[in-house]
Scaffold this motif. Structure first.
Motif, PDB file in Angstrom:
ATOM      1  N   TYR A  42      86.720  81.201 -25.960  1.00  0.00           N
ATOM      2  CA  TYR A  42      85.697  82.090 -26.684  1.00  0.00           C
ATOM      3  C   TYR A  42      87.502  82.479 -27.704  1.00  0.00           C
ATOM      4  O   TYR A  42      88.522  82.374 -27.841  1.00  0.00           O
ATOM      5  N   TYR A  43      86.632  82.967 -29.005  1.00  0.00           N
ATOM      6  CA  TYR A  43      87.730  82.954 -30.196  1.00  0.00           C
ATOM      7  C   TYR A  43      86.966  84.991 -31.146  1.00  0.00           C
ATOM      8  O   TYR A  43      85.409  84.787 -30.699  1.00  0.00           O
ATOM      9  N   LEU A  44      88.103  84.923 -31.457  1.00  0.00           N
ATOM     10  CA  LEU A  44      88.239  86.543 -32.194  1.00  0.00           C
ATOM     11  C   LEU A  44      87.769  86.553 -33.968  1.00  0.00           C
ATOM     12  O   LEU A  44      89.481  86.063 -34.148  1.00  0.00           O
ATOM     13  N   PHE A  45      87.273  86.285 -34.436  1.00  0.00           N
ATOM     14  CA  PHE A  45      87.447  86.161 -36.133  1.00  0.00           C
ATOM     15  C   PHE A  45      87.704  86.750 -36.801  1.00  0.00           C
ATOM     16  O   PHE A  45      87.172  88.633 -36.108  1.00  0.00           O
ATOM     17  N   TYR A  46      88.056  87.389 -37.968  1.00  0.00           N
ATOM     18  CA  TYR A  46      88.336  88.512 -38.851  1.00  0.00           C
ATOM     19  C   TYR A  46      88.997  88.141 -40.259  1.00  0.00           C
ATOM     20  O   TYR A  46      89.382  87.053 -40.184  1.00  0.00           O
ATOM     21  N   SER A  47      88.690  88.330 -40.874  1.00  0.00           N
ATOM     22  CA  SER A  47      88.610  88.775 -41.970  1.00  0.00           C
ATOM     23  C   SER A  47      89.531  89.868 -42.980  1.00  0.00           C
ATOM     24  O   SER A  47      90.178  90.433 -42.298  1.00  0.00           O
ATOM     25  N   SER A  48      90.625  89.141 -43.894  1.00  0.00           N
ATOM     26  CA  SER A  48      91.629  89.891 -44.119  1.00  0.00           C
ATOM     27  C   SER A  48      91.774  90.037 -46.210  1.00  0.00           C
ATOM     28  O   SER A  48      91.813  88.793 -46.656  1.00  0.00           O
ATOM     29  N   TRP A  49      91.250  90.867 -47.148  1.00  0.00           N
ATOM     30  CA  TRP A  49      91.705  90.940 -48.391  1.00  0.00           C
ATOM     31  C   TRP A  49      92.660  91.160 -48.820  1.00  0.00           C
ATOM     32  O   TRP A  49      93.327  91.925 -49.029  1.00  0.00           O
ATOM     33  N   SER A  50      93.434  90.114 -49.838  1.00  0.00           N
ATOM     34  CA  SER A  50      94.584  89.792 -50.692  1.00  0.00           C
ATOM     35  C   SER A  50      94.414  91.030 -51.416  1.00  0.00           C
ATOM     36  O   SER A  50      96.234  91.123 -51.895  1.00  0.00           O
ATOM     37  N   GLY A  51      93.789  91.541 -51.990  1.00  0.00           N
ATOM     38  CA  GLY A  51      94.193  92.766 -52.776  1.00  0.00           C
ATOM     39  C   GLY A  51      93.757  92.055 -54.206  1.00  0.00           C
ATOM     40  O   GLY A  51      93.268  91.233 -54.499  1.00  0.00           O
ATOM     41  N   ARG A  52      93.567  92.819 -55.381  1.00  0.00           N
ATOM     42  CA  ARG A  52      93.370  92.483 -56.559  1.00  0.00           C
ATOM     43  C   ARG A  52      93.952  91.932 -57.117  1.00  0.00           C
ATOM     44  O   ARG A  52      93.082  90.887 -58.649  1.00  0.00           O
ATOM     45  N   LYS A  53      95.391  91.634 -57.236  1.00  0.00           N
ATOM     46  CA  LYS A  53      96.391  90.838 -57.843  1.00  0.00           C
ATOM     47  C   LYS A  53      95.892  89.256 -57.450  1.00  0.00           C
ATOM     48  O   LYS A  53      95.813  88.533 -58.487  1.00  0.00           O
ATOM     49  N   THR A  54      96.125  89.127 -56.884  1.00  0.00           N
ATOM     50  CA  THR A  54      95.728  87.283 -56.695  1.00  0.00           C
ATOM     51  C   THR A  54      94.193  87.346 -56.047  1.00  0.00           C
ATOM     52  O   THR A  54      93.971  86.338 -56.448  1.00  0.00           O
ATOM     53  N   GLU A  55      93.247  88.551 -56.028  1.00  0.00           N
ATOM     54  CA  GLU A  55      91.382  88.529 -55.049  1.00  0.00           C
ATOM     55  C   GLU A  55      91.904  86.932 -54.572  1.00  0.00           C
ATOM     56  O   GLU A  55      90.880  86.148 -55.304  1.00  0.00           O
ATOM     57  N   HIS A  56      92.337  86.896 -52.684  1.00  0.00           N
ATOM     58  CA  HIS A  56      91.862  85.634 -52.176  1.00  0.00           C
ATOM     59  C   HIS A  56      91.096  86.569 -50.454  1.00  0.00           C
ATOM     60  O   HIS A  56      91.764  87.769 -50.271  1.00  0.00           O
ATOM     61  N   GLU A  57      89.945  85.911 -50.434  1.00  0.00           N
ATOM     62  CA  GLU A  57      89.758  85.901 -49.263  1.00  0.00           C
ATOM     63  C   GLU A  57      89.522  85.675 -48.137  1.00  0.00           C
ATOM     64  O   GLU A  57      89.571  84.623 -48.278  1.00  0.00           O
ATOM     65  N   GLN A  58      90.545  85.523 -47.328  1.00  0.00           N
ATOM     66  CA  GLN A  58      91.015  85.142 -45.537  1.00  0.00           C
ATOM     67  C   GLN A  58      90.300  85.441 -44.797  1.00  0.00           C
ATOM     68  O   GLN A  58      89.908  86.560 -44.335  1.00  0.00           O
ATOM     69  N   LEU A  59      89.802  84.142 -44.060  1.00  0.00           N
ATOM     70  CA  LEU A  59      89.896  84.302 -42.646  1.00  0.00           C
ATOM     71  C   LEU A  59      90.370  83.739 -41.113  1.00  0.00           C
ATOM     72  O   LEU A  59      90.683  82.158 -41.424  1.00  0.00           O
ATOM     73  N   PHE A  60      91.032  84.188 -40.311  1.00  0.00           N
ATOM     74  CA  PHE A  60      91.483  84.049 -39.648  1.00  0.00           C
ATOM     75  C   PHE A  60      90.811  84.176 -37.614  1.00  0.00           C
ATOM     76  O   PHE A  60      89.995  85.130 -38.080  1.00  0.00           O
ATOM     77  N   VAL A  61      91.288  83.628 -37.350  1.00  0.00           N
ATOM     78  CA  VAL A  61      90.646  83.587 -35.696  1.00  0.00           C
ATOM     79  C   VAL A  61      91.696  83.564 -34.685  1.00  0.00           C
ATOM     80  O   VAL A  61      92.810  83.165 -35.328  1.00  0.00           O
ATOM     81  N   ARG A  62      92.042  84.132 -34.205  1.00  0.00           N
ATOM     82  CA  ARG A  62      92.685  84.046 -32.092  1.00  0.00           C
ATOM     83  C   ARG A  62      91.270  83.742 -30.992  1.00  0.00           C
ATOM     84  O   ARG A  62      91.064  84.585 -31.232  1.00  0.00           O
ATOM     85  N   GLU A  63      92.532  82.589 -30.600  1.00  0.00           N
ATOM     86  CA  GLU A  63      91.627  82.506 -29.257  1.00  0.00           C
ATOM     87  C   GLU A  63      92.230  83.000 -28.501  1.00  0.00           C
ATOM     88  O   GLU A  63      93.318  83.623 -28.050  1.00  0.00           O
ATOM     89  N   ILE A  64      91.302  83.515 -27.245  1.00  0.00           N
ATOM     90  CA  ILE A  64      91.297  84.552 -25.839  1.00  0.00           C
ATOM     91  C   ILE A  64      91.670  83.653 -24.868  1.00  0.00           C
ATOM     92  O   ILE A  64      90.034  82.636 -24.070  1.00  0.00           O
ATOM     93  N   ASN A  65      92.591  83.752 -24.162  1.00  0.00           N
ATOM     94  CA  ASN A  65      92.095  83.346 -22.536  1.00  0.00           C
ATOM     95  C   ASN A  65      91.740  84.289 -22.002  1.00  0.00           C
ATOM     96  O   ASN A  65      91.869  85.175 -21.313  1.00  0.00           O
ATOM     97  N   PHE A  66      90.402  83.778 -21.301  1.00  0.00           N
ATOM     98  CA  PHE A  66      89.294  85.313 -20.624  1.00  0.00           C
ATOM     99  C   PHE A  66      90.568  85.118 -19.066  1.00  0.00           C
ATOM    100  O   PHE A  66      90.672  86.178 -18.373  1.00  0.00           O
ATOM    101  N   GLU A  67      90.337  84.125 -18.391  1.00  0.00           N
ATOM    102  CA  GLU A  67      91.321  83.830 -17.118  1.00  0.00           C
ATOM    103  C   GLU A  67      92.932  84.954 -17.088  1.00  0.00           C
ATOM    104  O   GLU A  67      93.047  86.053 -16.403  1.00  0.00           O
ATOM    105  N   THR A  68      93.740  84.945 -18.103  1.00  0.00           N
ATOM    106  CA  THR A  68      95.432  85.598 -18.708  1.00  0.00           C
ATOM    107  C   THR A  68      94.216  86.952 -18.552  1.00  0.00           C
ATOM    108  O   THR A  68      95.070  88.495 -18.832  1.00  0.00           O
ATOM    109  N   GLY A  69      93.196  87.312 -19.862  1.00  0.00           N
ATOM    110  CA  GLY A  69      92.908  88.804 -20.560  1.00  0.00           C
ATOM    111  C   GLY A  69      93.878  88.507 -21.530  1.00  0.00           C
ATOM    112  O   GLY A  69      94.276  89.480 -22.303  1.00  0.00           O
TER     113      GLY A  69
END
Length: 555
Positions: A99-126
């Motif tokens: 299971y994966y949660l995806f989120y994006s983050s904008w670096s700002g007007r100075k650098t103007e980079h769009e980034q996509l991050f992911v974090r895995e969720i362990n269902f058993e441990t929550g």
């Protein structure tokens, strides 16, 4: 539009008698003890081994709640505050056992980079298994729909861009395709060409290939209808291609041919070129189309159509399906007209007479029909679920406002041989509008507690939605009473037998009296999760800053 794979797996869960109530002999329900509410515009629910994970991202943190389905007790609460200040949740995806949660983050007007991050969720441990991993880093801006908040006077105010990335998984959940669109440098859509990025990963999020494609037609000449990825990691894009720069779907009354055609783009690791296949349905105007992978290895297109002589492109005369081989060849084209007797159920007498007159000229149609769900079965059969949706603008002395409407549902099954097995019309009238402070996606029709949920179990299909109590004993020749969103309602279910199409109706619960002393609020079909073959759970608000879970058992 959702694509549902029906694998006919049998899941079991122990039966719980604590606090059960029922309105119908086919259903009973159990209510949990209240627990602290964690509000969030987006909520995600996962179910596995008689447990539920509820993921609630909001502002600078993400809360993960874990519940035991048998007892409906809260097992654990984990709050994570290590997300960036400007993060935007893009989606939650399951890839086989991960299971994966995806989120994006904008670096700002100075650098103007769009980034996509992911974090895995362990269902058993929550819990999240580790810190975030950067998946994509793009130099430049991306496009996406605005989310809006309703303020005083009912006006919508844009408060940010969301859903910059789309995620498509293959039928076997072994591959995921991430798609994005660069912000056009040229604002004139007659001159601008979309640049669409494609990145394909395996279930462990190891990148298999990526490429950016400049579309072969201008923005004005092309609309993207759907994306898909197959189990080999090939990408597919369905596009509506217009023949000129006129007002797209609009056509003159005398036109007997569509001003557009459909094309399938095949995007593969081994080629930088787009392989195109033209889709020709003759004199049919396509109204909604979806692309998906079948168990036989074909890509299948399906949706609704209107006849070439009709003038309303958002209506439906029937539905169609066809297959596309891996080489791009179209085969097994089929179309199925909606019978007059189905159209004339649950409508006014004058509507029946109008449909009968239109039918003589081949013009009787299902108004405002949108494709909502596709159910793909291992035996090769297919089920399409469409819903009437439209917006009404109201003019008053104090200004204007809009209401959103979710009405009748059309459920159709096509068997493995390509024959229409049955077609059922489910009566429903729902209307509502966003409330002050409510956040919603401006690119989509506002939903609130309207529309429906779909389940399957033991050879039956279930359509579940909130309805007006006056419709409990509705006859075929009666028009449903209107259900107003946010004003209580009966959770109602229609059961359709997969083999025969026989349909029955039952009432599950009354939201104004779930227990003797409890009324619940903020019902949403997005807050329902199937937990077993004969069971689902929904989360609702009970006020006093508390939520509860309601477990529904299907007999």
């Amino acid at each position: 539009m959702k694509k549902i794979v029906l694998l006919l797996l049998v899941l079991t869960a122990p039966f719980c008698n604590y606090g059960q109530k029922k309105l119908s002999a086919d259903y009973s329900y159990t209510v949990s003890e209240p627990y602290q509410v964690y509000d969030s515009p987006k909520k995600f629910y996962l179910s596995e081994k008689s447990e539920i994970l509820s993921i609630k991202p909001w502002k600078k943190s993400v809360v993960v709640l874990k519940f035991d389905v048998n007892t409906l007790k809260l097992i654990s609460t984990k709050e994570y505050e290590d997300f960036p200040d400007n993060y935007v949740v893009e989606g939650m995806k399951k890839l086989q056992d991960k299971y994966y949660l995806f989120y994006s983050s904008w670096s700002g007007r100075k650098t103007e980079h769009e980034q996509l991050f992911v974090r895995e969720i362990n269902f058993e441990t929550g819990e999240f298994t580790a810190e975030a991993t950067k998946l994509i880093d793009i130099d430049g801006r991306l496009t996406g729909p605005y989310i809006a908040s309703i303020g005083f006077g009912g006006f919508a105010f844009g408060i940010g861009v969301t859903d910059k990335f789309d995620f498509l998984t293959s039928l076997d959940e072994s591959k995921i395709l991430v798609q994005y669109r660069r912000k056009p440098e040229v604002k004139n859509d007659k001159e601008s060409y979309d640049i669409i990025g494609i990145e394909v990963y395996d279930k462990n999020l190891k990148k298999l290939w990526s490429r950016e494609y400049t579309m072969p037609y201008t923005e004005r000449r092309m609309d993207v209808e759907d994306f898909a990825v197959d189990s080999d990691g090939n990408g597919y894009l369905l596009a509506k291609v217009f023949h000129d720069d006129s007002n797209k779907d609009k056509k003159k009354r005398k036109d007997e041919e569509a001003n557009y055609h459909m094309e399938l783009f095949r995007l593969s690791q081994g080629s930088s070129e787009i392989e195109k296949t033209k889709i020709d349905l003759g004199d049919k105007f396509i109204n909604g189309i979806s692309l998906f992978e079948s168990f036989e290895g074909y890509m299948i297109c399906s949706g609704f159509y209107t006849n070439g002589l009709n003038n309303e492109l958002h209506n439906a005369d029937g539905l169609y399906t066809f297959k596309i081989t891996r080489e791009g060849k179209l085969i097994d084209e089929k179309s199925y007209e909606i019978p007059l007797e189905v159209l004339n159920q649950y409508v006014k007498n004058r509507t029946k007479k109008r449909n009968e007159r239109k039918d003589e000229d081949g013009k009787a149609e299902f108004e405002n029909m949108s494709l909502r769900d596709l159910v793909i079965s291992e035996d090769g059969s297919l089920m399409l679920i469409g819903e009437q949706t439209f917006v009404v603008v109201h003019y008053t002395r104090n200004g204007t406002y809009v209401t959103y409407h979710y009405n009748d549902i059309l459920v159709s099954k096509i068997d493995a041989s390509g024959n229409l097995a049955w077609m059922k019309k489910i009566p429903k009238r729902q209307s509502g509008k966003p409330k002050m402070g409510e956040v919603y996606d401006t690119s989509k029709t506002y939903q609130g507690g309207m529309s429906y949920s779909y389940f399957n179990t033991n050879g039956n299909h279930y359509i579940v939605f909130l309805d007006n109590v006056k419709n409990i004993d509705l006859e075929l020749d009666q028009i449903p009473a209107l259900h107003s969103d946010g004003h209580g309602g009966y959770l109602t279910s229609y059961k359709i037998n997969d083999g025969t199409g026989a349909m029955s109706k039952g009432s599950i619960l009354d939201t104004r009296e779930v227990t003797d002393k409890m009324e619940v609020y903020q019902f949403s079909n997005n807050r329902i999760v199937k937990t077993a073959e004969n069971q689902f759970v929904l989360e609702v608000y009970k006020k006093s800053k508390e939520d509860v879970l309601i477990k529904v058992d299907i007999k």
